[in-house]
Design an enzyme around this catalytic site. Structure first.
Site, PDB file in Angstrom:
ATOM      1  N   GLY A  47       7.108   5.193  33.978  1.00 34.20           N
ATOM      2  CA  GLY A  47       5.902   5.717  34.609  1.00 34.20           C
ATOM      3  C   GLY A  47       5.581   4.872  35.821  1.00 34.20           C
ATOM      4  N   CYS A  79      11.870   0.717  32.230  1.00 34.02           N
ATOM      5  CA  CYS A  79      11.454   0.888  33.614  1.00 34.02           C
ATOM      6  C   CYS A  79      10.054   0.309  33.880  1.00 34.02           C
ATOM      7  CB  CYS A  79      11.571   2.366  33.957  1.00 34.02           C
ATOM      8  SG  CYS A  79      11.881   2.647  35.694  1.00 34.02           S
ATOM      9  N   ILE A 133      15.385   6.112  37.541  1.00 40.03           N
ATOM     10  CA  ILE A 133      14.325   6.888  38.202  1.00 40.03           C
ATOM     11  C   ILE A 133      13.383   5.919  38.911  1.00 40.03           C
ATOM     12  CG2 ILE A 133      12.468   8.562  37.875  1.00 40.03           C
ATOM     13  CD1 ILE A 133      13.864   9.405  35.246  1.00 40.03           C
ATOM     14  N   ARG A 134      13.470   5.890  40.225  1.00 45.08           N
ATOM     15  CA  ARG A 134      12.671   4.930  41.009  1.00 45.08           C
ATOM     16  C   ARG A 134      12.643   3.575  40.302  1.00 45.08           C
ATOM     17  NH1 ARG A 134       8.073   6.902  40.256  1.00 45.08           N
ATOM     18  NH2 ARG A 134       8.648   8.877  39.363  1.00 45.08           N
ATOM     19  N   HIS A 169      16.867   4.698  31.909  1.00 38.82           N
ATOM     20  CA  HIS A 169      16.144   5.440  30.867  1.00 38.82           C
ATOM     21  C   HIS A 169      17.063   5.831  29.713  1.00 38.82           C
ATOM     22  CE1 HIS A 169      12.149   6.243  32.773  1.00 38.82           C
ATOM     23  NE2 HIS A 169      12.837   5.813  33.819  1.00 38.82           N
ATOM     24  N   GLU A 171      16.317   6.658  26.829  1.00 37.30           N
ATOM     25  CA  GLU A 171      15.740   7.722  25.989  1.00 37.30           C
ATOM     26  C   GLU A 171      16.101   9.111  26.513  1.00 37.30           C
ATOM     27  OE1 GLU A 171      14.219   6.231  28.356  1.00 37.30           O
ATOM     28  OE2 GLU A 171      12.530   7.367  29.162  1.00 37.30           O
TER      29      GLU A 171
HETATM   30  N1  GLN Z   1       8.622   2.829  40.151  1.00 36.74           N
HETATM   31  C1  GLN Z   1       7.887   2.631  38.930  1.00 36.74           C
HETATM   32  C2  GLN Z   1       7.043   1.359  38.977  1.00 36.74           C
HETATM   33  O1  GLN Z   1       7.231   0.555  39.845  1.00 36.74           O
HETATM   34  C3  GLN Z   1       8.805   2.606  37.735  1.00 36.74           C
HETATM   35  C4  GLN Z   1       9.554   3.913  37.614  1.00 36.74           C
HETATM   36  C5  GLN Z   1       9.848   4.347  36.209  1.00 36.74           C
HETATM   37  O2  GLN Z   1       9.215   3.875  35.256  1.00 36.74           O
HETATM   38  N2  GLN Z   1      10.728   5.292  36.062  1.00 36.74           N
HETATM   39  O3  GLN Z   1       6.211   1.172  38.163  1.00 36.74           O
END
Ligand code: GLN
Length: 180
Positions: A47, A79, A133-134, A169, A171
């Site tokens: 998130g 993440c 993801i990012r 990720h 999951e």
């Molecule tokens: N870019 C988010 C952060 O810096 C982390 C991305 C993710 O949890 N998929 O909090």
């Protein structure tokens, strides 16, 4: 096993589905009273770490969770969850739990186009799909931590004491993988 999934923001539904698929008894942590249900493992989903950290403080969850994490409760962090646990965030004075001896760089692969998939070794198992993801990068790690996966020369998953944490990720592509 009772798994409490932090569910204040982000990809908690995916985390819940994963732990259910592992046969766990899953419940959501949204407020302090949820912690009274007792948990064997805390799952911190992906998130936005800044939003999650702020909500944890606003909701009065932060101190209770930190006490449990530092007290040895098993933690599975993905993440943003890893960022919340890190002892240091590069170019940022913020420290949230500060419970995991790693440094991280947020959005290390670019902000929007920084999401990708690869396949790699995880804790000796080859061919594990890894979805970023990012994602943050782990830029430093204590020699006491075990590095479980690596991408581009940098650790992407680590285990230290009671904490297993991923920049990707697991999951989302778990399949038969049982990370802990
Ligand atoms: N870019 C988010 C952060 O810096 C982390 C991305 C993710 O949890 N998929 O909090």
């Amino acid at each position: 096993m009772k798994v409490g999934v932090l569910s204040v923001q982000g990809a908690f539904a995916e985390m819940e589905a994963y732990w259910r698929s592992q046969g766990a008894n899953v419940f959501e942590i949204r407020q302090r009273s949820d912690l009274e249900r007792g948990l064997d493992l805390l799952a911190l989903p992906g998130g936005e770490s800044t939003v999650q950290g702020k909500l944890l403080k606003d909701l009065g969850l932060f101190a209770s969770l930190k006490e449990r994490i530092d007290g040895g409760l098993p933690v599975f962090a993905v993440c943003a969850g890893l960022i919340l646990l890190a002892e240091k965030i590069e170019d940022d004075p913020t420290v949230w739990f500060g419970s995991l001896p790693v440094a991280v760089r947020r959005n290390a692969y670019g902000r929007q186009l920084g999401s990708f998939r690869t396949v790699g070794d995880f804790d000796g198992t080859p061919g594990v799909p890894m979805t970023f993801i990012r994602a943050p990068a782990i830029t430093a790690v204590s020699p006491e931590a075990k590095v479980l996966s690596v991408f581009n020369g940098q650790p992407t998953a680590v285990r230290w004491r009671n904490v297993t944490a991923f920049t990707w990720h697991p999951e989302l592509n778990a399949g038969g993988l049982r990370p802990i």
